[in-house]
Each structure stands twice: as structure tokens, then as C-alpha cells.
Design an enzyme around this catalytic site. Structure first.
Site, PDB file in Angstrom:
ATOM      1  N   CYS A   1      -9.207  -0.282   1.064  1.00 20.79           N
ATOM      2  CA  CYS A   1      -7.962  -0.842   2.032  1.00 20.79           C
ATOM      3  C   CYS A   1      -7.943   0.298   3.367  1.00 20.79           C
ATOM      4  O   CYS A   1      -8.398   1.257   3.322  1.00 20.79           O
ATOM      5  CB  CYS A   1      -6.743  -0.322   1.248  1.00 20.79           C
ATOM      6  SG  CYS A   1      -5.181  -0.530   2.254  1.00 20.79           S
TER       7      CYS A   1
ATOM      8  N   GLU B   1       2.889  -1.684  10.959  1.00 19.20           N
ATOM      9  CA  GLU B   1       2.833  -3.149  11.334  1.00 19.20           C
ATOM     10  C   GLU B   1       3.636  -3.921  10.364  1.00 19.20           C
ATOM     11  O   GLU B   1       4.112  -3.694   9.333  1.00 19.20           O
ATOM     12  CB  GLU B   1       1.422  -3.418  11.450  1.00 19.20           C
ATOM     13  CG  GLU B   1       0.669  -2.863  12.547  1.00 19.20           C
ATOM     14  CD  GLU B   1      -0.710  -3.476  13.023  1.00 19.20           C
ATOM     15  OE1 GLU B   1      -1.109  -3.058  13.891  1.00 19.20           O
ATOM     16  OE2 GLU B   1      -0.953  -4.451  11.990  1.00 19.20           O
TER      17      GLU B   1
ATOM     18  N   SER C   1       5.571  -4.781  -3.670  1.00 23.62           N
ATOM     19  CA  SER C   1       4.113  -4.545  -4.336  1.00 23.62           C
ATOM     20  C   SER C   1       3.643  -3.175  -4.557  1.00 23.62           C
ATOM     21  O   SER C   1       3.804  -2.439  -3.637  1.00 23.62           O
ATOM     22  CB  SER C   1       3.135  -5.378  -3.391  1.00 23.62           C
ATOM     23  OG  SER C   1       1.793  -5.246  -3.597  1.00 23.62           O
TER      24      SER C   1
ATOM     25  N   SER D   1      -0.872  -4.438  -7.814  1.00 17.44           N
ATOM     26  CA  SER D   1      -2.303  -4.536  -7.365  1.00 17.44           C
ATOM     27  C   SER D   1      -3.164  -3.927  -8.252  1.00 17.44           C
ATOM     28  O   SER D   1      -3.297  -2.808  -8.487  1.00 17.44           O
ATOM     29  CB  SER D   1      -2.595  -3.545  -6.261  1.00 17.44           C
ATOM     30  OG  SER D   1      -1.410  -3.971  -5.117  1.00 17.44           O
ATOM     31  N   LEU D   2      -3.642  -5.052  -9.120  1.00 18.03           N
ATOM     32  CA  LEU D   2      -4.495  -4.612 -10.325  1.00 18.03           C
ATOM     33  C   LEU D   2      -5.869  -4.348 -10.112  1.00 18.03           C
ATOM     34  O   LEU D   2      -6.447  -3.455 -10.425  1.00 18.03           O
ATOM     35  CB  LEU D   2      -4.051  -5.745 -11.442  1.00 18.03           C
ATOM     36  CG  LEU D   2      -4.509  -5.467 -12.888  1.00 18.03           C
ATOM     37  CD1 LEU D   2      -3.868  -4.151 -13.306  1.00 18.03           C
ATOM     38  CD2 LEU D   2      -4.495  -6.743 -13.727  1.00 18.03           C
ATOM     39  N   HIS D   3      -6.498  -5.485  -9.651  1.00 14.12           N
ATOM     40  CA  HIS D   3      -7.739  -5.345  -9.117  1.00 14.12           C
ATOM     41  C   HIS D   3      -8.942  -5.382 -10.192  1.00 14.12           C
ATOM     42  O   HIS D   3     -10.185  -5.734 -10.065  1.00 14.12           O
ATOM     43  CB  HIS D   3      -8.112  -4.642  -7.954  1.00 14.12           C
ATOM     44  CG  HIS D   3      -7.340  -4.673  -6.913  1.00 14.12           C
ATOM     45  ND1 HIS D   3      -6.764  -6.148  -6.261  1.00 14.12           N
ATOM     46  CD2 HIS D   3      -6.602  -3.970  -6.138  1.00 14.12           C
ATOM     47  CE1 HIS D   3      -6.190  -6.100  -5.163  1.00 14.12           C
ATOM     48  NE2 HIS D   3      -5.864  -4.733  -5.093  1.00 14.12           N
TER      49      HIS D   3
ATOM     50  N   CYS E   1      -0.931   5.985   4.280  1.00 14.33           N
ATOM     51  CA  CYS E   1      -0.646   5.937   2.782  1.00 14.33           C
ATOM     52  C   CYS E   1      -1.370   7.102   2.172  1.00 14.33           C
ATOM     53  O   CYS E   1      -2.344   7.353   2.840  1.00 14.33           O
ATOM     54  CB  CYS E   1      -1.174   4.723   2.224  1.00 14.33           C
ATOM     55  SG  CYS E   1      -0.664   4.328   0.488  1.00 14.33           S
TER      56      CYS E   1
ATOM     57  N   CYS F   1       6.329  -9.529   6.007  1.00 18.98           N
ATOM     58  CA  CYS F   1       5.398  -8.394   5.174  1.00 18.98           C
ATOM     59  C   CYS F   1       5.806  -7.510   5.947  1.00 18.98           C
ATOM     60  O   CYS F   1       5.296  -7.077   7.101  1.00 18.98           O
ATOM     61  CB  CYS F   1       4.082  -8.874   5.330  1.00 18.98           C
ATOM     62  SG  CYS F   1       2.977  -7.743   4.655  1.00 18.98           S
TER      63      CYS F   1
ATOM     64  N   CYS G   1      -3.922  -9.156   5.243  1.00 16.89           N
ATOM     65  CA  CYS G   1      -3.401  -8.086   4.026  1.00 16.89           C
ATOM     66  C   CYS G   1      -4.567  -6.856   4.183  1.00 16.89           C
ATOM     67  O   CYS G   1      -5.548  -7.142   4.138  1.00 16.89           O
ATOM     68  CB  CYS G   1      -3.721  -9.050   2.570  1.00 16.89           C
ATOM     69  SG  CYS G   1      -2.894  -8.064   1.429  1.00 16.89           S
TER      70      CYS G   1
ATOM     71  N   CYS H   1      -6.832   4.040  -2.012  1.00 21.86           N
ATOM     72  CA  CYS H   1      -7.585   2.865  -2.603  1.00 21.86           C
ATOM     73  C   CYS H   1      -8.726   2.610  -1.556  1.00 21.86           C
ATOM     74  O   CYS H   1      -8.503   2.662  -0.354  1.00 21.86           O
ATOM     75  CB  CYS H   1      -6.675   1.518  -2.454  1.00 21.86           C
ATOM     76  SG  CYS H   1      -5.211   2.035  -3.663  1.00 21.86           S
TER      77      CYS H   1
ATOM     78  N   ASN I   1     -10.347  -9.215   2.860  1.00 21.27           N
ATOM     79  CA  ASN I   1     -10.678  -8.978   4.246  1.00 21.27           C
ATOM     80  C   ASN I   1     -11.421  -7.954   4.482  1.00 21.27           C
ATOM     81  O   ASN I   1     -10.998  -6.740   4.454  1.00 21.27           O
ATOM     82  CB  ASN I   1      -9.267  -9.016   5.045  1.00 21.27           C
ATOM     83  CG  ASN I   1      -8.433 -10.148   4.904  1.00 21.27           C
ATOM     84  OD1 ASN I   1      -8.887 -11.417   5.338  1.00 21.27           O
ATOM     85  ND2 ASN I   1      -7.496 -10.206   4.279  1.00 21.27           N
TER      86      ASN I   1
HETATM   87  N1  SAH Z   1       0.960  -0.011  -1.964  1.00 22.56           N
HETATM   88  C1  SAH Z   1       1.191  -1.299  -2.145  1.00 22.56           C
HETATM   89  C2  SAH Z   1       1.550  -2.226  -1.066  1.00 22.56           C
HETATM   90  C3  SAH Z   1       0.567  -2.226   0.162  1.00 22.56           C
HETATM   91  S1  SAH Z   1      -0.979  -3.136   0.044  1.00 22.56           S
HETATM   92  C4  SAH Z   1       0.310  -1.769  -3.002  1.00 22.56           C
HETATM   93  O1  SAH Z   1      -0.865  -1.158  -3.331  1.00 22.56           O
HETATM   94  O2  SAH Z   1       0.382  -3.119  -3.728  1.00 22.56           O
HETATM   95  C5  SAH Z   1      -0.497  -4.837  -0.349  1.00 22.56           C
HETATM   96  C6  SAH Z   1      -1.820  -5.463  -1.100  1.00 22.56           C
HETATM   97  O3  SAH Z   1      -2.866  -5.663  -0.073  1.00 22.56           O
HETATM   98  C7  SAH Z   1      -2.137  -4.820  -2.533  1.00 22.56           C
HETATM   99  O4  SAH Z   1      -2.490  -5.842  -3.278  1.00 22.56           O
HETATM  100  C8  SAH Z   1      -3.689  -4.394  -1.786  1.00 22.56           C
HETATM  101  O5  SAH Z   1      -4.579  -4.115  -2.891  1.00 22.56           O
HETATM  102  C9  SAH Z   1      -4.294  -5.314  -0.929  1.00 22.56           C
HETATM  103  N2  SAH Z   1      -5.061  -5.332  -0.106  1.00 22.56           N
HETATM  104  C10 SAH Z   1      -5.281  -4.098   0.453  1.00 22.56           C
HETATM  105  N3  SAH Z   1      -6.247  -3.934   1.416  1.00 22.56           N
HETATM  106  C11 SAH Z   1      -6.878  -5.350   1.364  1.00 22.56           C
HETATM  107  C12 SAH Z   1      -7.950  -5.918   1.950  1.00 22.56           C
HETATM  108  N4  SAH Z   1      -8.867  -5.530   2.639  1.00 22.56           N
HETATM  109  N5  SAH Z   1      -8.204  -7.378   1.681  1.00 22.56           N
HETATM  110  C13 SAH Z   1      -7.251  -7.786   0.806  1.00 22.56           C
HETATM  111  N6  SAH Z   1      -6.367  -7.537   0.284  1.00 22.56           N
HETATM  112  C14 SAH Z   1      -6.211  -5.984   0.543  1.00 22.56           C
END
Ligand code: SAH
Length: 354
Positions: free
Chosen positions: A123, A96, A199, A222-224, A116, A109, A341, A120, A298
Site C-alpha cells: 500500500c 485525499e 474498511s 482487507s483480507l488478501h 497510516c 471514498c 485504491c 501493509c 494498482n
Molecule cells: N486501512 C483500511 C482502509 C484503507 S485501504 C483497510 O486496510 O481496509 C483500502 C483498501 O485498499 C484496502 O482493502 C487495501 O488493502 C486496499 N489497497 C491498498 N493498496 C492498494 C493498491 N495499491 N491496489 C489495490 N488495493 C489496495
């Protein structure tokens, strides 16, 4: 039909391979440049459209090669203007890409892999597992498609690109770099590298490699969480690549590129919503030239990952600002069409797992 499959995609030939082919068929070397122009800058879909080549040459190209296409299978428009595309690849797989309009920008985007491998836990794409890397042309073509939609639906040019769709771009490094080269080249789309952001989950070795390769685009990580135990719970990659390793790689990046890092950060209820979490983030940010984007979550199901309370978010903003860390809050876009996202792997796409 069988024969079709055996033909190589002409956009996957190296410059040398194309030159060799042209020599074999007795064509002049300068034709390579014309062909490349048709393939990338003009994005033609057939050899027939290459009108400055002789019919004979076009036929020979046709006999030996294909020009693989992506097809925007399904396009959905959100009430906020966001457009989500389900993009079918030549082998039937689907990724997508999303067009995100704001007052000042139109951002594409785009995806870098089908599925993947990184798992994570929060995700949706992780649930698809990794099926394959996208080829450079497949990454490039997503941008071309969104660029056309920007013109068609908004009458504005595409201004930014984020590699934040499906997949981990640094695990498909060479193809991503080749695609970005074409996107930024005047012989491709001529877009400015500083308007592109890659990213990543943050793979230290690859971040250093990017710095060594002197890339000119921006980096988002993507730190979190800035606490190892918490981050490892969220993102298994952190088990083998600690925050200390990440920090070292990011300092190396900054030393070589002079470009600040953007940290993407979701605050989840009961997971990283305490003062201790914010303090750790502040400490991490103070050590690295950076800013923080707080991203609205989300939910992908009713599991353990749910958006934190507004008070927790406010605590993050207040504390970060008090310590002079730049912070932005990114509201979710395209929620009504699952374009938000991390939600790209929607119900239809889960069927590609089979
Ligand atoms: N693999 C890369 C790019 C894809 S994810 C990465 O990890 O950065 C893009 C972004 O979306 C990342 O910051 C990820 O942590 C975030 N993300 C994944 N699932 C999400 C969700 N359900 N809600 C909000 N952000 C999310």
C-alpha cells in the site's frame, strides 16, 4: 495571527462545553441548537453567517473560537469520471478523498488519518507513516465537499460512502464514529448508515467493540489471504492478530449485527495466486457470512507486488462460485489520475513526509 492559533475549533466542543460557554456570555441555552445547525447541517464557514444570532453573540463566538476548514487544494478528473481531491487540513497536512461515479451510485471514498501506521507492504499510504488522526469535522467535511461535487458535476446526489481512503479507521475509532453519527444524523447530512462502509485491516478487539456499540454501517475487511503465513507477509498486523482471532471477532460481529462482511482481496502474481490460496479463502468464507470483492491491484512501484495473471483471477472466480461464495470483481477507477485504491499517496503527497 498567533492568537488565531490559540482559539479552539468550535466543532470540537462537547455539548456541555458549548452550553457552558453560552451561559458564561449570558446567552439562552437554545442557541446551542442553532449554532450546531449552522456548523453541521448548513456547514457555514464563518460566525457571521449565523444570522439568527445577535451580532454581539457572533462577535463573542468569533473572539473565542475558530471554525477550521478543509480546502480542496487540487481537484483532478479522470476520463472515467472519477474525481480526486487533495484536501488540505487547517495545519497544512494533506489527505485525499475521491468521488467515484457509476450508473447507479455516486460514492465518496474518504480518509480517516493522515498517513497510516500499519505498514501493509503493498500500500502506498503505508509509506507516509502515520502523522495524525483526522478530527470528526475533517472526516465530515470531506463528505460535504464530495456531496457538492456530485451535485455540481453529475447533478445527482451522493449515495454511498466508503472509509477506504488513507488511514486505518479503527485506529481513530472515536473520531470516525462521531463523524458517522453526524453524517447520518438528521441534524447533519441525514445519510443512511447502511450506505456507509468502513474498511479495516481487521483489528479483532475493535470489531467486537463496534458490534457492542451497535453501529449500523457495513463492514469490509482487507483480507488478501486466508493463510496466516502469507497474510503476515503482506500485512504485519496479522503477526499479532491471527486469522483465527479475526474469524472469532467477525462471527461476534455477525451475531450482533446480522450484517454480512465484505472481504477485500487482491490477487498478486506469485504471492497468493495458487489453488491452495483459493481453498483457504473458501474455507474462511464458508465459516463467516460474507462475500468477496476481488480488487484489481494498482502497482505502486515495480516491486514484488504485481497483479496476478487473468487465469489466476479466473481460477478464483470459478472456484469461489463453485463453492457458492459470492464474488464480485472490482475494476480499478481513476487510474489515470492516481485516484485508484491504495494510490492516494501520490508524488505530491509524499512531500508531506518532511
Ligand atoms: N486501512 C483500511 C482502509 C484503507 S485501504 C483497510 O486496510 O481496509 C483500502 C483498501 O485498499 C484496502 O482493502 C487495501 O488493502 C486496499 N489497497 C491498498 N493498496 C492498494 C493498491 N495499491 N491496489 C489495490 N488495493 C489496495
Amino acid at each position: 495571527m498567533e492568537k488565531e492559533k490559540e482559539k479552539k475549533d468550535i466543532r470540537r466542543l462537547s455539548a456541555e462545553q458549548l452550553a457552558r460557554f453560552l451561559k458564561e456570555i449570558g446567552e439562552a441555552p437554545f442557541r446551542a441548537k442553532q449554532i450546531q445547525e449552522w456548523l453541521w447541517q448548513k456547514s457555514v464557514k464563518t460566525f457571521d453567517e449565523m444570522t439568527n444570532l445577535s451580532i454581539k453573540t457572533r462577535e463573542l463566538l468569533e473572539q473565542h473560537f475558530v471554525i477550521n476548514q478543509i480546502a480542496v487544494d487540487k481537484m483532478q478528473r479522470s476520463t472515467d469520471g472519477t474525481i480526486k481531491n487533495a484536501v488540505q487540513l487547517y495545519d497544512g497536512k494533506v489527505v485525499e478523498s475521491v468521488l467515484i461515479p457509476t450508473d447507479t451510485r455516486i460514492t465518496a471514498c474518504i480518509s480517516s488519518q493522515v498517513g497510516c501506521s500499519l505498514d501493509c507492504h503493498f500500500c502506498a499510504t503505508a509509506r507516509l507513516k502515520r502523522m495524525r488522526n483526522l478530527n470528526p469535522d475533517e472526516i465530515y467535511d470531506q463528505v460535504v465537499a464530495i456531496r457538492e461535487q456530485a451535485e455540481e458535476f453529475f447533478d445527482r446526489p451522493l449515495s454511498n460512502i466508503v472509509l477506504m481512503g488513507m488511514g486505518e479507521p479503527l485506529l481513530n475509532y472515536q473520531n470516525v464514529l462521531t463523524a458517522i453519527d453526524k453524517i447520518t444524523s438528521p441534524k447533519g447530512l441525514g445519510m443512511a448508515a447502511r450506505r456507509i462502509t468502513l474498511s479495516t485491516v481487521g483489528i479483532p478487539k475493535m470489531i467486537k467493540k463496534m458490534a457492542d456499540d451497535q453501529v449500523r454501517f457495513n463492514l469490509a475487511v482487507s483480507l488478501h489471504s486466508a493463510i496466516d503465513e502469507v497474510r503476515s507477509q503482506l500485512m504485519p498486523i496479522n503477526n499479532t492478530n491471527s486469522l483465527e482471532d479475526l474469524k472469532e471477532a467477525l462471527l461476534y460481529w455477525y451475531a450482533h449485527t446480522q450484517r454480512k462482511i465484505t472481504f477485500e482481496y487482491v490477487v498478486w502474481k506469485g504471492i497468493n495466486d495458487t489453488e491452495r490460496d483459493v481453498r483457504a479463502l473458501i474455507k474462511f468464507c464458508k465459516a463467516i457470512p460474507s462475500k468477496v470483492n476481488l480488487i484489481e491491484y494498482n502497482p505502486i512501484d515495480d516491486g514484488p507486488y504485481q497483479q496476478a495473471d487473468p487465469e489466476a483471477l479466473q481460477m478464483y472466480i470459478d472456484m469461489l462460485e463453485r463453492h457458492c461464495v459470492t464474488v464480485n470483481v472490482r475494476r480499478s477507477r481513476g487510474k489515470d489520475i492516481d485516484a485508484a485504491c491504495g494510490q492516494l499517496a501520490n508524488k505530491e503527497l509524499t512531500s508531506i513526509r518532511e
